[in-house]
Each structure stands twice: as structure tokens, then as C-alpha cells.
Design a protein around this motif. Structure first.
Motif, PDB file in Angstrom:
ATOM      1  N   LEU A 409     -47.944 -32.627 -39.806  1.00  0.00           N
ATOM      2  CA  LEU A 409     -48.606 -32.734 -41.071  1.00  0.00           C
ATOM      3  C   LEU A 409     -48.970 -31.421 -41.586  1.00  0.00           C
ATOM      4  CD1 LEU A 409     -50.031 -34.385 -43.547  1.00  0.00           C
ATOM      5  CD2 LEU A 409     -51.748 -34.964 -41.911  1.00  0.00           C
ATOM      6  N   ILE A 410     -49.035 -30.974 -42.740  1.00  0.00           N
ATOM      7  CA  ILE A 410     -49.838 -30.062 -43.152  1.00  0.00           C
ATOM      8  C   ILE A 410     -50.602 -30.280 -44.253  1.00  0.00           C
ATOM      9  CG2 ILE A 410     -49.437 -27.738 -44.516  1.00  0.00           C
ATOM     10  CD1 ILE A 410     -46.437 -27.646 -43.817  1.00  0.00           C
ATOM     11  N   VAL A 417     -48.852 -32.663 -46.935  1.00  0.00           N
ATOM     12  CA  VAL A 417     -47.344 -32.349 -47.226  1.00  0.00           C
ATOM     13  C   VAL A 417     -46.625 -32.747 -45.541  1.00  0.00           C
ATOM     14  CG1 VAL A 417     -45.705 -30.593 -47.511  1.00  0.00           C
ATOM     15  CG2 VAL A 417     -48.061 -30.853 -48.536  1.00  0.00           C
ATOM     16  N   TYR A 418     -45.630 -33.433 -45.640  1.00  0.00           N
ATOM     17  CA  TYR A 418     -44.965 -33.769 -44.357  1.00  0.00           C
ATOM     18  C   TYR A 418     -43.632 -32.789 -44.324  1.00  0.00           C
ATOM     19  CZ  TYR A 418     -47.957 -37.342 -42.954  1.00  0.00           C
ATOM     20  OH  TYR A 418     -48.995 -37.690 -42.346  1.00  0.00           O
ATOM     21  N   PRO A 419     -43.628 -31.968 -43.354  1.00  0.00           N
ATOM     22  CA  PRO A 419     -42.374 -30.812 -43.330  1.00  0.00           C
ATOM     23  C   PRO A 419     -41.175 -31.497 -43.454  1.00  0.00           C
ATOM     24  CG  PRO A 419     -44.171 -30.352 -41.769  1.00  0.00           C
ATOM     25  CD  PRO A 419     -44.717 -31.825 -42.163  1.00  0.00           C
ATOM     26  N   SER A 435     -33.300 -25.812 -42.162  1.00  0.00           N
ATOM     27  CA  SER A 435     -34.628 -25.341 -42.628  1.00  0.00           C
ATOM     28  C   SER A 435     -35.650 -25.718 -41.485  1.00  0.00           C
ATOM     29  CB  SER A 435     -34.985 -25.645 -44.124  1.00  0.00           C
ATOM     30  OG  SER A 435     -34.899 -27.112 -44.129  1.00  0.00           O
ATOM     31  N   ALA A 436     -36.816 -25.100 -41.755  1.00  0.00           N
ATOM     32  CA  ALA A 436     -37.990 -25.726 -40.867  1.00  0.00           C
ATOM     33  C   ALA A 436     -39.223 -25.399 -41.786  1.00  0.00           C
ATOM     34  CB  ALA A 436     -38.179 -24.897 -39.535  1.00  0.00           C
ATOM     35  N   VAL A 437     -40.002 -26.215 -42.028  1.00  0.00           N
ATOM     36  CA  VAL A 437     -41.178 -25.939 -42.775  1.00  0.00           C
ATOM     37  C   VAL A 437     -42.470 -26.099 -41.768  1.00  0.00           C
ATOM     38  CG1 VAL A 437     -42.405 -27.150 -44.616  1.00  0.00           C
ATOM     39  CG2 VAL A 437     -40.017 -26.873 -44.841  1.00  0.00           C
ATOM     40  N   VAL A 438     -43.322 -25.029 -42.148  1.00  0.00           N
ATOM     41  CA  VAL A 438     -44.323 -25.104 -41.470  1.00  0.00           C
ATOM     42  C   VAL A 438     -45.843 -24.672 -42.197  1.00  0.00           C
ATOM     43  CG1 VAL A 438     -43.385 -24.133 -39.166  1.00  0.00           C
ATOM     44  CG2 VAL A 438     -44.155 -22.468 -40.829  1.00  0.00           C
TER      45      VAL A 438
END
Ligand code: MCA
Ligand code: AMP
Length: 512
Positions: A409-410, A417-419, A435-438
Motif C-alpha cells: 500500500l502507498i 493507493v494499491y499498486p 509494470s511495477a508501481v511503488v
């Protein structure tokens, strides 16, 4: 006869005897608007009568996506009064997000802003919603036009403490959002605990500057003032300068850390400006120790940090008194009535000071996820403790420190915001391989969303175009502030993307 346990009945009992005194004063409407306690009682009665006139089935969900206004708060109170279930939706949510919530919650009634009426009503009617009203920031729209024709007295519908009062959607680590079901009893017990724990007193005035579609602004802040019969200075949106100018008239302020960072950037924030303040509360995201310390120097007040979740409302709080017992970097001990324990990932209890998963129990803990019994069961231990997904430790004095999250979780500016959700949207774009979201440190939002994307062979992709495409699909706060293209994503021996490496690589991106 059994007492009516409807939350509105308890709030109404707390209204001051002088019903013609001011309950809410708007701070950023073209001219200040004054709402008395009698206005709240009558306005919510008219809205509740309108809802009752629709003949909705008991415990209908009433979904609301409108800008913040006093009338929007009254609509929430009216839904409680009428015995239905309030479903607030962030105004940032876009069509696909809204379609999901409507399909999942099946609201009988929906209220939206008039500029979105066309597409939202179409979506809602297709999903079986029978009534769609509009409500705009300037108090226009069909909801109030219709309510104006209704009687201004209404008997609060009898509800039991266990009956549902609200559903708050909260994103999941995998898959789509889950609706946390909160009962009248969950909300009232937490509001009562906070009223006494935070020393709400006669003469208190709250500056309300948070959105009212999440727990912090809708429940913690609003219930606090209403249950104490206290006046609110009401900001439709947070503006650090305007809030600073009104601090002298107030005693209580609640904010996410970003609001404190922005207040500190105001030259007008001083001990003099805060001379009448009694309490500054922070929550929803980690408060940096630098912010905690700097705020103390500038304002002469020690921010009280507390911790909670949509599923549980408030769980822990630093002490109210003495002020010097508030410890920066911690979220304080469990609130009265809340039980909190730290377990390892095999479910075994840990020693004081050891780091593990935070689990909780109490009258504030939700009834489960709407129509998701398996997900609900997954989130509770066999002995019925709720697994928060937060990782922390507790010291010998009972103070809890959150050190991380087991859920991916961010938290950006207090919004979650959940990646996995953002990655899902990016991966569906033409030419994207993966993709990768961080989340990376951000001086204003605490954490900011960043994406790293790889292209399919032969495809050329552009980060800015991906950002632009996402803006039409998901809430703005979930859209990456920057998208990087990469030849490949770093993986460990098991093939898992090493997000820690990506976070380290982009850590300095938004350095102050
Ligand atoms: C706005 N933007 C954001 C955020 N807010 N981006 C990332 N994170 C955000 N939180 C986008 C805007 O869409 C805009 O994008 C750009 O960032 C700059 O917007 P700005 O004007 O600075 O934003 P703002 O309108 O001033 O809003 C910032 C805010 C707001 C006031 C901090 O996000 C806010 O009210 N946050 C509070 C959230 C909250 O109440 N959380 C409580 C959840 P572009 O330039 O592309 O258009 S309840 C909870 O968590 C639990 C239960 C608890 O413990 O309380
Ligand atoms: P939500 O899904 O909006 O209910 O967000 C709840 C999450 O916000 C919690 O599980 C925590 O991860 C986080 N949170 C809330 N308050 C704090 C705090 N004071 N410090 C750190 N994290 C917090």
C-alpha cells in the motif's frame, strides 16, 4: 421500550439547548453561511423525509459522490436518520471505479454533482438504482429542490447498535475494493471514546478542513464536534493560508500529515496564531518526526498522532494529557476498549518490543466486507482478531509504533493507493509488457506514486502518454507522478519483482 440506538439519535441528544446558536460556519463560500443547530435538525429531517417518501427497501445503500458542503454532511446525517446505509465516494473516482462501486453495493439511491448526472445516472440506472439526485457545492440541484417540499420534522428511525450505518470502500492488496460495513454501534462507540479521551469541552471550536468521504473527515472530525455540540468552521477545501488565518478562533484541528507540512510552509503559523488552540490531531498516514518537532517549535503545540483504519475507525492515540507524554513517531497506546496485539506471521504472540503484524479487537471493529464472506474470513484470525495488515511494535508503556505494512500500500497525502490496481490499468495499455508501481518519499504528499514500465517488443511507449491515459481512468491521486520506461524489471531468484530496488533507485526523485 428499548432505547433507539440510531447514531443520529445520540448526536441529536448532544445538540446544545440553544438550538438557534451557530453549529457550522462556512469559511470559503463566497459569503460566510451560518447554520444553526436547528437548521441541522430541520434540514436533516427534510432530507430524511424525502428519502422516506421514496419507499426504499430497509437498509438500502445510498451512494453519494458530491463536493464537500454542509448540505452533503446533512445528507449523511439524514441517511442515518432514515435508517439507511451511507456510502460516500471520493470525488476523484472516475467512471470505471464508480461502475464497480455501484455494481457491488447496488445502491437504491445515488446523489452526484449535476455536471456528472448524464453518465453517472446512466451507469446507475443500468445497475438497478431507482433514484438519482443532484447536489452541487452552491446548494443547487434536485436533491434540495425536492427536500424543500418536505416537512421539517421527522422521527428518527429506530436502529439497533448492530445495524449497518455506512459502507466505506477500501482497496484491497489484490483485486478490487472491499466495502467495510460499519454499524451504528461501531461509529458511536468510537465517537464516545474519542470525545472523552481527547477532552472535548464546552467552548470548543473545530476547524473542519478534511474531505467528508473518508473516516477521518466524516467520522472522526464531524462526529467529534457534533457529539460535543461544538461549532465547526467549515472549509470546502484545505487552503493552508486561509486555515492559518482562522486558527485564532478555533480550539481543535484535525489533519493528515500533508496538511501539517503545508501549514508549516505558512509564515503566519505562529504561537500567537495558535493561542486559543487546545488540540492538533494527525492521522491517516505516518507523521514525520521532523514535522512533529518543527510544528511544536512554531506553534507551541505538540501534535497528537493517532492511528486507525476504515475497517475499525480509531484504534490507538497518543495521550491527551500530559501533552509531553505524546511521543513523535509513535501512534500511542490502544484507545480504551480497543485490544491490540502483535503476532508473527504464523500467528504466534511476540515479546514486547518485537516487530510483527498488528491485530485488533473492540466494539469499533467492523462487521465484515460487504458481500465478501471469504475475504472477511481471511482478514480475521480464528479467535476473531482483525488483521490490520500494518506491521508494528509495542513498547513496555503500551505505545505502538508502526514500522511498515504487510499489505502493498502507498499512502499519498492521506489517500490509499494499491499498486496492484494501478499496475492493472497500465498493463492493459497497448504496447505495455508489464509494470511495477511503488511509493517514493515526497515532501508534500509523504509518499508519491511512481511507475516503472516495460514495453512489448517493437512497441514505443512514452511515460507522459501513460500518465495522460490514466488520468481519464482512475482517481487523480492514484496516477503516478512520474512513469519511467525500463528494458526490464528487477527480479529475485523466485521471479518476484524487487520493488525495494525500484524504490531505492527513485528515492531521491522528489527530494525537497
Ligand atoms: C491531490 N492530488 C494528489 C493528492 N491530492 N496526488 C497525490 N496524493 C494526494 N493525496 C493531485 C491533484 O489531483 C493534482 O493533480 C495534484 O495532485 C496537485 O493537487 P493539489 O492542488 O496540491 O491537491 P489538493 O487539492 O490541495 O489536495 C491535497 C490534499 C488532499 C489537501 C492533501 O489530498 C486531501 O484532502 N487529503 C486528505 C485525505 C484524507 O482525508 N484522508 C483520510 C482517509 P493534477 O495536477 O494532475 O491535477 S481516512 C483514513 O485514512 C484512516 C481511516 C484514518 O486513519 O484516518
Ligand atoms: P484506510 O484504508 O484509508 O482506512 O487507511 C488505513 C491505513 O492508514 C492503516 O492501515 C495504516 O496503514 C494507515 N494509517 C492510519 N493512521 C496512521 C498513522 N498515524 N501512522 C501510520 N499509518 C497510519
Amino acid at each position: 421500550m428499548k432505547k433507539n440506538e440510531n447514531l443520529y439519535a445520540a448526536l441529536r441528544e448532544a445538540f446544545p439547548a440553544a438550538l438557534d446558536s451557530v453549529a457550522i460556519e462556512t469559511a470559503d463560500t463566497p459569503a460566510p453561511l451560518l447554520y444553526t443547530w436547528s437548521d441541522l435538525e430541520r434540514g436533516t429531517a427534510m432530507l430524511a423525509n424525502l428519502i422516506a417518501s421514496l419507499g426504499l427497501p430497509p437498509a438500502s445503500r445510498i451512494a453519494v459522490q458530491v463536493e464537500k458542503s454542509v448540505e452533503a454532511l446533512m445528507l449523511y446525517l439524514a441517511v442515518l436518520r432514515a435508517g439507511h446505509v451511507y456510502l460516500p465516494l471520493n470525488t476523484a473516482y472516475q467512471a470505471s471505479e464508480l461502475d464497480y462501486f455501484i455494481a457491488n453495493a447496488e445502491p437504491a439511491m445515488l446523489v452526484c454533482v449535476s455536471r456528472h448526472f448524464g453518465w453517472i445516472s446512466k451507469l446507475a440506472f443500468q445497475r438497478g438504482t431507482t433514484h438519482v439526485f443532484t447536489l452541487d457545492e452552491d446548494r443547487s440541484g434536485s436533491l434540495l429542490t425536492r427536500a424543500a417540499l418536505m416537512p421539517d420534522t421527522h422521527e428518527v428511525v429506530a436502529r439497533r447498535a448492530d445495524d449497518l450505518a455506512a459502507i466505506l470502500y477500501t482497496s484491497g492488496t489484490t483485486g478490487r475494493s472491499k466495502g467495510a460495513m460499519l454499524s451504528h454501534g461501531n461509529l458511536l462507540s468510537n465517537a464516545r471514546v474519542l470525545k472523552s479521551f481527547w477532552g472535548w469541552q464546552e467552548g470548543d471550536v473545530l476547524i473542519h478542513a478534511l474531505p467528508i468521504f473518508h473516516v477521518h473527515g466524516l467520522f472522526v472530525a464531524s462526529h467529534g464536534a457534533l457529539l460535543n455540540g461544538s461549532r465547526m468552521i467549515w472549509f470546502g477545501r484545505f487552503d493552508a493560508r486561509a486555515v492559518t488565518q482562522r486558527l485564532g478562533e478555533a480550539t481543535v484541528f484535525m489533519g493528515v500529515p500533508t496538511l501539517y507540512v503545508r501549514l508549516l510552509a505558512e509564515a503566519g503559523l505562529s504561537r500567537e496564531a495558535c493561542r486559543n488552540m487546545r488540540l492538533f490531531v494527525s492521522g491517516s498516514a505516518p507523521l514525520l518526526i521532523e514535522t512533529f518537532n518543527e510544528f511544536r517549535v512554531r506553534s507551541g503545540h505538540t501534535i497528537l498522532e493517532r492511528y486507525g483504519m476504515s475497517e475499525t475507525t480509531m484504534l490507538t492515540s497518543n495521550p491527551y494529557r500530559p501533552e509531553n507524554a505524546r511521543r513523535g513517531g509513535t501512534v500511542g497506546p490502544p484507545l480504551p476498549g480497543v485490544q491490540l496485539r502483535i503476532h508473527d506471521d504464523k500467528g504466534m504472540p511476540l515479546q514486547t518490543g518485537d516487530i510483527g503484524g498488528i491485530e485488533v479487537k473492540g466494539p469499533n471493529v467492523f462487521k465484515g466486507y460487504w458481500r465478501m464472506p471469504e475475504k472477511t474470513a481471511d482478514e480475521f484470525t480464528t479467535d476473531l482478531w482483525f488483521k490490520t495488515g500494518d506491521v508494528g511494535k509495542m513498547d513496555t508503556d503500551g505505545y505502538v509504533t508502526i514500522v511498515g505494512r504487510s499489505k502493498d500500500l502507498i499512502i499519498s497525502g492521506g489517500y490509499n493507493v494499491y499498486p496492484a490496481e494501478v499496475e492493472g490499468y497500465i498493463n492493459e495499455m497497448p504496447g505495455v509488457a508489464e509494470s511495477a508501481v511503488v511509493g517514493v518519499p515526497h515532501p508534500d504528499f509523504g509518499e508519491a506514486v511512481v511507475a516503472v514500465v516495460t514495453a512489448r517488443p517493437g512497441a514505443t511507449l512514452d511515460g507522459a502518454a501513460i500518465v495522460a491515459a490514466l488520468k481519464g481512468q482512475i482517481a487523480n491521486f492514484k496516477v503516478p507522478k512520474q512513469v519511467f520506461m525500463a528494458a526490464e524489471l528487477p527480479r529475485n531468484a523466485m521471479g518476484k519483482v524487487q520493488k525495494n530496488l525500484l524504490r531505492d533507485q527513485h528515492r531521491g526523485l522528489f527530494a525537497a
